[in-house]
Every structure is written in structure tokens, then in C-alpha cells.
Design a protein around this motif. Structure first.
Motif, PDB file in Angstrom:
ATOM      1  N   TRP A   1       0.934  -1.160  -0.373  1.00  0.00           N
ATOM      2  CA  TRP A   1       0.293  -0.252   0.227  1.00  0.00           C
ATOM      3  C   TRP A   1       1.005   1.015  -0.029  1.00  0.00           C
ATOM      4  CZ3 TRP A   1      -5.235   1.586  -0.866  1.00  0.00           C
ATOM      5  CH2 TRP A   1      -5.304   2.382  -0.166  1.00  0.00           C
TER       6      TRP A   1
ATOM      7  N   TRP B   1      -9.347   1.651  -1.217  1.00  0.00           N
ATOM      8  CA  TRP B   1      -8.032   0.564  -1.379  1.00  0.00           C
ATOM      9  C   TRP B   1      -8.243  -0.271  -3.472  1.00  0.00           C
ATOM     10  CZ3 TRP B   1      -6.384  -4.016   1.598  1.00  0.00           C
ATOM     11  CH2 TRP B   1      -6.086  -5.142   1.211  1.00  0.00           C
TER      12      TRP B   1
ATOM     13  N   TRP C   1      -1.331   2.036  -4.601  1.00  0.00           N
ATOM     14  CA  TRP C   1      -1.190   0.749  -4.697  1.00  0.00           C
ATOM     15  C   TRP C   1       0.353   0.589  -5.597  1.00  0.00           C
ATOM     16  CZ3 TRP C   1      -1.870  -3.119  -1.412  1.00  0.00           C
ATOM     17  CH2 TRP C   1      -3.329  -2.686  -1.113  1.00  0.00           C
TER      18      TRP C   1
END
Length: 218
Positions: free
Chosen positions: A22, A30, A36
Motif C-alpha cells: 500500500w 483500496w 498501490w
């Protein structure tokens, strides 16, 4: 020759987990690729949430997500909200904070360990949690029930052992929801630990609702 190379690639991917870390460069979502270090993780990815206290910590909101192994580092948090589901096919290690909001679900196929390297780690369930193996919050500071901390006000089903103690210390379980376990509840094998357990359960409301067997470690 091309067919052989294709088969080899498929076998390689099935046996070796990929990694996902992350970054939180955009926001706390997310499901956004830019948060990411690569693609949004899936069932074959070992996921690491590093210290995000100075930025955006991840939130799984209204989606179904999946990981292989999940590690939440110290000073990092993960939140399941908006009727989300997170499925983990390998162990879950919580050294920071993990919160399951009402209506959301964690489905862990292996063990969940809280505070292996941090006695201040927290695991809070207000929704639904299913753990197919052990749930651990053993602690390492030497203090009895100083942490790590498990709080349950939802539904929690543990198919393995619930282990709150070892020779170094013991964690704290606070339960106002429903917990069901098939195996054992374990605390350290000291007289003081046994009295503390009874005190917290019967006078402070910090205990479990369904335990088949109480086992004191020796």
C-alpha cells in the motif's frame, strides 16, 4: 514450444505469491490502482500495509476484496466498511489496527494474529468475522492483559484456538457480541492470570459467550 512456455508460466504463478504494498498516494480507496505499488491486489497477492499514520490508510468500502497473506504494520490501519467483504486465503498479521464495521465481513482461511510485534495492536469487530484457524493476541511486554487488544461487538466464529497468553504476557479480549469456538481458550499458567481472567469476565464484562473448554498453558 509456445504451448510449453504458456504452461510453465501458469504453473509458476500458481505456486509463487505476488506482492502488493500500500502507498496511499491518491486517497484511502483500496480499489484504486494508484494507491498501490502495482495492480490492486487479489487472491494470489501477499499484501503489506506499512506505516500510514502520516497519510492515507486503506479503507475497503462497499466491495469484495481478497488477499493471500495480509500484514498490517505498526502505525497502519485497515477498515472494512459499507458492507464490504475481505477474504484472506493465508494468515492475517495485525501489528497496527484492523476494524470491521457493521455489515462488513472478514473471512480468514488461516490464523489471525494480533500484536505479534506490537502490544498496542488492535482488532475490532463490529460486523462478521470467520476464522478457520487460530485467533491469537499473546502479547510480549510481560504485563497481564496490557495488550494487544481484541474487541468484539458483532459475530465472531473461530474454528481453531483462541490464545490470549504466553510466557511473556497476555492480550485483552472484550466481548459484547457473540463468539463461538470449537476448540480451546488459553491464558498463561499463573494464579494471578486465572484471577484476572475471572475478574474481567464476571465483573468487568470482558469475556466470551461460548467457550467449549478452558485450557491453562503450562
Amino acid at each position: 514450444m509456445k504451448k510449453l512456455l504458456l504452461i510453465t508460466a501458469v504453473i509458476f504463478q500458481s505456486y509463487f505469491a505476488l506482492g502488493a504494498t500500500w502507498l496511499g498516494l491518491i486517497d484511502s480507496d483500496w480499489s484504486k490502482v494508484g494507491n498501490w505499488d502495482g495492480p490492486v491486489p487479489g487472491v494470489g497477492d501477499d499484501v503489506v500495509i506499512p506505516d500510514c499514520s502520516g497519510g492515507n490508510c486503506p479503507v475497503i468500502d462497499g466491495i469484495a476484496a481478497s488477499t493471500k497473506k495480509l500484514t498490517i504494520d505498526e502505525n497502519a490501519t485497515l477498515t472494512l466498511s459499507g458492507n464490504s467483504t475481505l477474504s484472506s486465503v493465508d494468515e492475517v498479521l495485525i501489528n497496527g489496527g484492523f476494524t470491521v464495521d457493521p455489515g462488513s465481513t472478514l473471512d480468514a482461511s488461516k490464523s489471525v494474529e494480533v500484536g505479534k510485534d506490537n502490544d498496542n495492536a488492535t482488532f475490532e469487530n463490529n460486523g462478521n468475522v470467520t476464522i478457520a484457524d487460530d485467533l491469537k493476541a499473546e502479547g510480549s511486554s510481560g504485563g497481564m492483559y496490557d495488550g494487544p487488544f481484541i474487541t468484539n461487538s458483532g459475530d465472531m466464529d473461530v474454528s481453531g484456538d483462541l490464545n490470549l497468553g504466553n510466557d511473556d504476557g497476555a492480550g485483552t479480549l472484550t466481548n459484547s457480541g457473540t463468539m463461538s469456538m470449537i476448540h480451546t481458550f488459553m491464558v498463561p499458567s499463573s494464579t494471578q492470570a486465572q484471577w484476572d481472567l475471572l475478574l474481567k469476565c464476571f465483573y468487568m464484562g470482558q469475556c466470551w459467550k461460548e467457550v467449549v473448554l478452558l485450557t491453562l498453558l503450562v
